[in-house]
Design an enzyme around this catalytic site. Structure first.
Site, PDB file in Angstrom:
ATOM      1  N   LYS A  42      59.134 -77.665  59.856  1.00 25.16           N
ATOM      2  CA  LYS A  42      58.764 -75.901  59.982  1.00 25.16           C
ATOM      3  C   LYS A  42      59.556 -74.834  58.813  1.00 25.16           C
ATOM      4  CE  LYS A  42      61.768 -76.420  64.415  1.00 25.16           C
ATOM      5  NZ  LYS A  42      62.397 -76.170  65.099  1.00 25.16           N
ATOM      6  N   GLY A  43      60.759 -76.216  57.851  1.00 23.98           N
ATOM      7  CA  GLY A  43      60.789 -75.387  56.826  1.00 23.98           C
ATOM      8  C   GLY A  43      59.536 -74.602  55.904  1.00 23.98           C
ATOM      9  N   ASP A  99      59.213 -77.166  51.476  1.00 26.78           N
ATOM     10  CA  ASP A  99      60.163 -76.136  51.711  1.00 26.78           C
ATOM     11  C   ASP A  99      61.271 -77.155  49.980  1.00 26.78           C
ATOM     12  OD1 ASP A  99      61.717 -78.894  53.089  1.00 26.78           O
ATOM     13  OD2 ASP A  99      62.600 -77.152  54.674  1.00 26.78           O
ATOM     14  N   ASP A 102      64.569 -83.444  48.391  1.00 27.90           N
ATOM     15  CA  ASP A 102      65.707 -83.479  48.005  1.00 27.90           C
ATOM     16  C   ASP A 102      65.723 -85.183  47.937  1.00 27.90           C
ATOM     17  OD1 ASP A 102      68.800 -83.781  48.134  1.00 27.90           O
ATOM     18  OD2 ASP A 102      68.829 -84.048  50.171  1.00 27.90           O
ATOM     19  N   ARG A 164      67.066 -69.229  59.072  1.00 26.81           N
ATOM     20  CA  ARG A 164      65.910 -69.812  58.369  1.00 26.81           C
ATOM     21  C   ARG A 164      65.157 -68.355  57.495  1.00 26.81           C
ATOM     22  NH1 ARG A 164      63.091 -74.976  59.229  1.00 26.81           N
ATOM     23  NH2 ARG A 164      63.802 -75.586  61.266  1.00 26.81           N
TER      24      ARG A 164
HETATM   25  P1  IMP Z   1      64.341 -85.369  51.637  1.00 30.82           P
HETATM   26  O1  IMP Z   1      63.494 -86.087  52.243  1.00 30.82           O
HETATM   27  O2  IMP Z   1      65.366 -86.204  51.285  1.00 30.82           O
HETATM   28  O3  IMP Z   1      63.473 -84.833  50.412  1.00 30.82           O
HETATM   29  O4  IMP Z   1      64.281 -84.274  52.347  1.00 30.82           O
HETATM   30  C1  IMP Z   1      63.396 -83.691  53.049  1.00 30.82           C
HETATM   31  C2  IMP Z   1      63.648 -83.048  54.112  1.00 30.82           C
HETATM   32  O5  IMP Z   1      65.376 -81.943  54.102  1.00 30.82           O
HETATM   33  C3  IMP Z   1      63.582 -81.079  53.478  1.00 30.82           C
HETATM   34  O6  IMP Z   1      62.217 -80.769  53.940  1.00 30.82           O
HETATM   35  C4  IMP Z   1      64.292 -79.757  54.179  1.00 30.82           C
HETATM   36  O7  IMP Z   1      63.494 -79.722  55.517  1.00 30.82           O
HETATM   37  C5  IMP Z   1      65.654 -81.283  54.390  1.00 30.82           C
HETATM   38  N1  IMP Z   1      66.739 -80.834  53.474  1.00 30.82           N
HETATM   39  C6  IMP Z   1      66.542 -81.201  52.184  1.00 30.82           C
HETATM   40  N2  IMP Z   1      67.730 -80.446  51.748  1.00 30.82           N
HETATM   41  C7  IMP Z   1      68.091 -79.478  52.569  1.00 30.82           C
HETATM   42  C8  IMP Z   1      68.976 -78.373  52.277  1.00 30.82           C
HETATM   43  O8  IMP Z   1      69.966 -78.268  51.029  1.00 30.82           O
HETATM   44  N3  IMP Z   1      68.738 -76.951  53.077  1.00 30.82           N
HETATM   45  C9  IMP Z   1      68.539 -77.702  54.266  1.00 30.82           C
HETATM   46  N4  IMP Z   1      67.150 -78.331  54.435  1.00 30.82           N
HETATM   47  C10 IMP Z   1      67.312 -79.671  53.446  1.00 30.82           C
HETATM   48 MG    MG Z   2      61.389 -79.858  55.697  1.00 30.09          MG
END
Ligand code: IMP
Ligand code: MG
Length: 178
Positions: A42-43, A99, A102, A164
């Site tokens: 949903k982000g 969104d 990370d 959100r």
């Molecule tokens: P990744 O797979 O670690 O790149 O993370 C992807 C998902 O983790 C993003 O689409 C977000 O939904 C969630 N996420 C990563 N960092 C944050 C943060 O600082 N706040 C909230 N959600 C996060």
């Molecule tokens: Mg996300």
């Protein structure tokens, strides 16, 4: 709600200006092409709804829901598709809208899955880029802002499904999640 925010990192105004800029760029680069904008729910929902209104060429939209296993503030890299795209993407130009990138694990997985479905091209657009914790290198084609290694909320981005609806991007106080 606002009392839980340590500091505002990106204001509504800055978000709006950046969204217009990315929209203009996409409109120019994809002119005459069959574009499908894919939002990762949903982000990305708030960013995506603003972004598509800044894109001045015909396009279609679709959404995916993925869940990554892990704790509430740490993703594990194991991703499951909860809701898939509605139609075939063969021959289409895909722009994935996320969104925040990370570790990069989620997007790397999604991009691999979608690439296997023979689209004409795939690019990635993310509102936020948090490079500090990157584990998997993903090529980001359109990025809004780089953010520090803090827990980010607002403008679609949640902590435990809350925050959100904040109109800005902020860092959550550690006391809220520790
Ligand atoms: P990744 O797979 O670690 O790149 O993370 C992807 C998902 O983790 C993003 O689409 C977000 O939904 C969630 N996420 C990563 N960092 C944050 C943060 O600082 N706040 C909230 N959600 C996060
Ligand atoms: Mg996300």
């Amino acid at each position: 709600m606002r009392n839980d925010i340590e500091k505002i990192l990106i204001s509504e105004d800055e978000i709006s200006r950046k969204t217009k800029e990315i929209g203009r760029q996409i409109s120019k680069e994809y002119k005459g092409k069959e574009v499908l904008v894919v939002g990762i729910l949903k982000g990305s929902s708030v960013f995506m709804s603003d972004l598509i209104r800044e894109i001045d060429i015909p396009l279609q939209i679709d959404y995916m829901v993925v869940s990554s296993y892990g704790t509430s503030t740490q993703s594990s890299g194991v991703v499951r598709i909860e809701k898939d795209l509605q139609h075939s993407i063969e021959g289409k130009h895909i722009i994935i809208v996320e969104d925040i990138v990370d570790t990069g694990l989620t997007l790397a997985y999604i991009k691999k899955i979608l690439t296997g479905r023979n689209p004409s091209s795939i690019k990635i657009c993310t509102l936020l880029d948090k490079p500090a914790r990157r584990e998997k290198n993903v090529d980001i084609d359109y990025a809004g802002f780089e953010v520090p290694d803090e827990f980010i909320v607002g403008y679609g981005i949640d902590y435990a499904e809350y925050y959100r609806n904040l109109p800005f991007i902020g860092a959550l106080k550690r006391s809220v999640y520790e």
